[in-house]
Design a protein around this motif. Structure first.
Motif, PDB file in Angstrom:
ATOM      1  N   ASN A 141      80.097  62.193  79.460  1.00  0.00           N
ATOM      2  CA  ASN A 141      80.592  60.954  78.866  1.00  0.00           C
ATOM      3  C   ASN A 141      79.456  60.078  78.346  1.00  0.00           C
ATOM      4  O   ASN A 141      79.643  58.904  78.064  1.00  0.00           O
ATOM      5  CB  ASN A 141      81.409  60.167  79.913  1.00  0.00           C
ATOM      6  N   ALA A 142      78.279  60.660  78.200  1.00  0.00           N
ATOM      7  CA  ALA A 142      77.091  59.848  77.916  1.00  0.00           C
ATOM      8  C   ALA A 142      76.475  60.147  76.550  1.00  0.00           C
ATOM      9  O   ALA A 142      76.565  61.265  76.038  1.00  0.00           O
ATOM     10  CB  ALA A 142      76.032  60.079  78.994  1.00  0.00           C
ATOM     11  N   ILE A 143      75.852  59.114  76.007  1.00  0.00           N
ATOM     12  CA  ILE A 143      74.851  59.316  74.966  1.00  0.00           C
ATOM     13  C   ILE A 143      73.542  59.601  75.693  1.00  0.00           C
ATOM     14  O   ILE A 143      73.090  58.795  76.504  1.00  0.00           O
ATOM     15  CB  ILE A 143      74.689  58.080  74.069  1.00  0.00           C
ATOM     16  N   VAL A 144      72.956  60.735  75.412  1.00  0.00           N
ATOM     17  CA  VAL A 144      71.727  61.172  76.082  1.00  0.00           C
ATOM     18  C   VAL A 144      70.549  60.955  75.131  1.00  0.00           C
ATOM     19  O   VAL A 144      70.542  61.468  74.008  1.00  0.00           O
ATOM     20  CB  VAL A 144      71.810  62.651  76.483  1.00  0.00           C
TER      21      VAL A 144
ATOM     22  N   PHE B 217      81.483  61.257  70.385  1.00  0.00           N
ATOM     23  CA  PHE B 217      81.504  60.779  69.003  1.00  0.00           C
ATOM     24  C   PHE B 217      82.932  60.504  68.530  1.00  0.00           C
ATOM     25  O   PHE B 217      83.225  59.465  67.939  1.00  0.00           O
ATOM     26  CB  PHE B 217      80.849  61.824  68.103  1.00  0.00           C
ATOM     27  N   ASP B 218      83.841  61.439  68.825  1.00  0.00           N
ATOM     28  CA  ASP B 218      85.223  61.298  68.362  1.00  0.00           C
ATOM     29  C   ASP B 218      85.934  60.122  69.006  1.00  0.00           C
ATOM     30  O   ASP B 218      86.789  59.482  68.381  1.00  0.00           O
ATOM     31  CB  ASP B 218      86.001  62.582  68.645  1.00  0.00           C
TER      32      ASP B 218
ATOM     33  N   SER C 181      80.481  50.048  70.827  1.00  0.00           N
ATOM     34  CA  SER C 181      81.828  50.600  70.923  1.00  0.00           C
ATOM     35  C   SER C 181      81.885  51.700  71.975  1.00  0.00           C
ATOM     36  O   SER C 181      82.862  51.800  72.742  1.00  0.00           O
ATOM     37  CB  SER C 181      82.266  51.138  69.564  1.00  0.00           C
ATOM     38  N   HIS C 182      80.856  52.510  72.024  1.00  0.00           N
ATOM     39  CA  HIS C 182      80.766  53.560  73.042  1.00  0.00           C
ATOM     40  C   HIS C 182      80.833  52.957  74.445  1.00  0.00           C
ATOM     41  O   HIS C 182      81.592  53.432  75.309  1.00  0.00           O
ATOM     42  CB  HIS C 182      79.464  54.322  72.842  1.00  0.00           C
TER      43      HIS C 182
END
Length: 240
Positions: free
Chosen positions: A18-21, A72-73, A94-95
């Motif tokens: 669930n992360a942006i890495v 992303f989606d 937003s993420h």
């Protein structure tokens, strides 16, 4: 990209679906954006969240992003409003609003080139300020019944003037180290009947919105802040 980038970030993303890495990076030329590079590479896991309001932008620097397609989606892609839009910051916020997480592989896995024609320079500072300000008010100041602003100079006063009136009313004091300011008051434009005290930083009561730029005073600001033994994210937020 350095040879092991995909391997290391893929392994981390598998454990953090669930992360942006992000990852560590080097600048090219090496002497470009030194303070920004030092800041981004030094953030710990909690600071990735706490320092999201600074003028530097996303705490996970966009060229280092790696994530599952579902991340992303869920956001719905980037803003298509065109030139001058801080699309990375809008996506980043937003993420987080959708319950997204942040993490970083600390090793340097990317060479981030600096050049004067980069798209980032097409985005006006006031645009980024407005996006950050909205988020600060919605996610931090709305939870603070009272607060103070660290910096009685230009940036602190700009923040005050930019706040919604209901948050202006919650400002109890400014604080500073400048002996020419401490002990005086600030009367905001169009609020001449109000006199906001300017205190020495050791006298101020948290929580604080800090409008002092990081890594710009030879460490003296950071030492002053450390001496107060406050907890970032609870007692203070950086909005520098």
């Amino acid at each position: 990209m350095l040879p092991d980038r995909i391997l290391h970030q893929y392994e981390t993303a598998k454990k953090n679906t669930n992360a942006i890495v992000g990852c560590g990076f080097h600048r090219l030329p090496a002497d470009s954006t030194v303070r920004f590079t030092r800041w981004a590479n030094s953030l710990d896991d909690q600071q990735l969240y706490h320092q999201q309001y600074t003028s530097y932008g996303p705490t996970v620097v966009m060229p280092t992003w790696f994530c599952e397609r579902g991340v992303f989606d869920r956001v719905g892609g980037f803003s298509e409003e065109g030139k001058g839009t801080p699309e990375d910051l809008i996506f980043f916020y937003s993420h987080l609003d959708k319950g997204g997480e942040l993490c970083k592989v600390p090793e340097c896995l990317l060479i981030y080139r600096y050049h004067q024609n980069a798209t980032t320079f097409s985005i006006h500072e006031t645009t980024i300020w407005s996006v950050r300000l909205v988020r600060l008010q919605e996610h931090v100041l709305s939870t603070w019944p009272k607060f103070s602003i660290w910096n009685a100079g230009k940036q602190g006063r700009r923040l005050y003037r930019s706040l919604h009136p209901k948050f202006q009313d919650r400002v109890m004091a400014f604080c500073d180290v400048d002996v020419n300011k401490v002990g005086k008051t600030y009367s905001p434009p169009h609020q001449s009947q109000r006199a906001i005290p300017i205190l020495h930083f050791r006298q101020v009561t948290p929580p604080l919105v800090i409008c002092v730029k990081l890594d710009l005073t030879g460490g003296s600001f950071e030492e002053n802040l450390k001496s107060l033994k406050l907890q970032e994210g609870i007692d203070y937020i950086h909005f520098s």
